[in-house]
Motif scaffolding. Structure first.
Motif, mmCIF file in Angstrom:
data_model
loop_
_atom_site.group_PDB
_atom_site.id
_atom_site.type_symbol
_atom_site.label_atom_id
_atom_site.label_comp_id
_atom_site.label_asym_id
_atom_site.label_seq_id
_atom_site.Cartn_x
_atom_site.Cartn_y
_atom_site.Cartn_z
ATOM 1 N N ALA A 47 0.822 -1.214 0.000
ATOM 2 C CA ALA A 47 0.000 0.000 0.000
ATOM 3 C C ALA A 47 0.856 1.263 0.000
ATOM 4 O O ALA A 47 0.489 2.277 -0.602
ATOM 5 N N SER A 48 2.009 1.216 0.661
ATOM 6 C CA SER A 48 2.903 2.381 0.702
ATOM 7 C C SER A 48 3.658 2.560 -0.598
ATOM 8 O O SER A 48 3.973 3.690 -1.000
ATOM 9 N N ALA A 49 3.966 1.451 -1.280
ATOM 10 C CA ALA A 49 4.775 1.512 -2.499
ATOM 11 C C ALA A 49 3.973 1.828 -3.745
ATOM 12 O O ALA A 49 4.517 2.358 -4.721
ATOM 13 N N VAL A 50 2.676 1.515 -3.750
ATOM 14 C CA VAL A 50 1.896 1.604 -4.986
ATOM 15 C C VAL A 50 1.815 3.007 -5.579
ATOM 16 O O VAL A 50 1.717 3.135 -6.815
ATOM 17 N N PRO A 51 1.869 4.104 -4.816
ATOM 18 C CA PRO A 51 1.846 5.412 -5.487
ATOM 19 C C PRO A 51 3.072 5.682 -6.350
ATOM 20 O O PRO A 51 3.016 6.536 -7.251
ATOM 21 N N ASP A 52 4.172 4.973 -6.103
ATOM 22 C CA ASP A 52 5.438 5.312 -6.756
ATOM 23 C C ASP A 52 6.040 4.225 -7.639
ATOM 24 O O ASP A 52 6.784 4.538 -8.571
ATOM 25 N N HIS A 53 5.763 2.949 -7.358
ATOM 26 C CA HIS A 53 6.537 1.879 -7.982
ATOM 27 C C HIS A 53 5.671 0.795 -8.617
ATOM 28 O O HIS A 53 4.600 0.472 -8.092
ATOM 29 N N PRO A 54 6.149 0.175 -9.700
ATOM 30 C CA PRO A 54 5.516 -1.038 -10.217
ATOM 31 C C PRO A 54 5.877 -2.215 -9.309
ATOM 32 O O PRO A 54 7.052 -2.420 -8.999
ATOM 33 N N ILE A 55 4.875 -2.980 -8.901
ATOM 34 C CA ILE A 55 5.087 -4.144 -8.050
ATOM 35 C C ILE A 55 4.883 -5.396 -8.897
ATOM 36 O O ILE A 55 3.812 -5.568 -9.496
ATOM 37 N N VAL A 56 5.876 -6.255 -8.954
ATOM 38 C CA VAL A 56 5.808 -7.477 -9.763
ATOM 39 C C VAL A 56 6.245 -8.648 -8.897
ATOM 40 O O VAL A 56 6.461 -8.513 -7.693
ATOM 41 N N PHE A 57 6.409 -9.809 -9.530
ATOM 42 C CA PHE A 57 6.899 -10.999 -8.829
ATOM 43 C C PHE A 57 8.077 -11.560 -9.609
ATOM 44 O O PHE A 57 8.062 -11.570 -10.846
ATOM 45 N N ALA A 58 9.098 -12.005 -8.874
ATOM 46 C CA ALA A 58 10.307 -12.518 -9.508
ATOM 47 C C ALA A 58 10.743 -13.798 -8.815
ATOM 48 O O ALA A 58 10.343 -14.081 -7.684
ATOM 49 N N GLY A 59 11.576 -14.590 -9.509
ATOM 50 C CA GLY A 59 12.067 -15.824 -8.933
ATOM 51 C C GLY A 59 11.345 -17.036 -9.490
ATOM 52 O O GLY A 59 10.491 -16.922 -10.373
#
Length: 246
Positions: A47-59
């Protein structure tokens, strides 16, 4: 996305014997993260990161974990300026805990520090780690609490990713980006949640994910993907800095 690069150079366990007279001068510089184009993100940070960053999944397999994209090319972080300042809005806990980290052996966790950290010194600059009697200072205790909380949230995030994998919700993805200067490209090497599969999960899983807030995390992730173009908008400024440095 490149494989996650380590930011730690010489990790050693903290002890009152070896670090009795050691101090840590913390800094606002993020030079140590300049070559990272992605870093792990805890579920509690979505919730804190969503205004600024793309959130994905890796690995892969059991190592799948959320990450935020910080750059559009390998070894390039668009959120760190020429002076090492952070310009990317939210700062993930993965970076804020540096130079401290836990090591794990046989199920036991030990607080460690990166002896390659520039702020580590025996000159009394900054905050001492131990007092003259070998007891943790309040600074070190606060860092231990922070890293402990990070580890607890890490486990919760790992379980969230295991659920996504068990429900077959993740798929390889690519994203096209463009810059105001007209340059375009494709970003790959990560996974995203398939929205149609998410809407088709069994009712029992749906109720459980709603109750644990994991359903909310899924939609925050999907909403965050529009931030990839915001990274593209950062490229001209970064290129201008590089040109000036040359």
């Amino acid at each position: 996305m490149s494989k996650q690069l380590l930011i730690y150079e010489r990790v050693v366990p903290l002890s009152s014997e070896a670090h009795r007279d050691v101090s840590v001068k913390m800094s606002d510089s993020f030079d140590f993260a300049r070559d990272l184009n992605s870093v792990p993100l805890l579920a509690a940070e979505f919730a804190s990161a969503v205004p600024d960053h793309p959130i994905v999944f890796a690995g892969q397999g059991d190592a799948i974990f959320p990450a935020i994209i910080l750059g559009l090319e390998q070894d390039a972080n668009l959120c760190v300026d020429a002076e090492g300042g952070w310009t990317g809005g939210y700062i993930p806990a993965f970076l804020r805990r540096y130079p401290f980290v836990f090591s794990q052996e046989a199920g036991n966790f030990t607080l460690c520090i990166d002896e390659g950290f520039a702020g580590l010194n025996r000159d009394g600059r900054g905050e001492r780690l131990f007092d003259v009697d070998g007891n943790r200072t309040s600074f070190l205790q606060n860092m231990l609490t922070f890293v402990s909380q990070y580890q607890a949230q890490f486990e919760r995030t790992r379980l969230f990713c295991q659920r996504l994998a068990s429900l077959d919700l993740l798929e390889p993805a690519q994203a096209r980006f463009s810059t105001p200067a007209g340059r375009s490209g494709t970003l790959s090497g990560f996974m995203t949640i398939n929205r149609d599969r998410l809407k088709a999960i069994p009712e029992a899983s749906l109720h459980e994910m709603f109750a644990t807030d994991e359903l909310e995390l899924c939609f925050i992730h999907l909403h965050s993907l529009q931030n990839i173009n915001r990274l593209g908008n950062r490229v001209p400024a970064a290129e201008a800095v590089a040109t000036a440095a040359e």
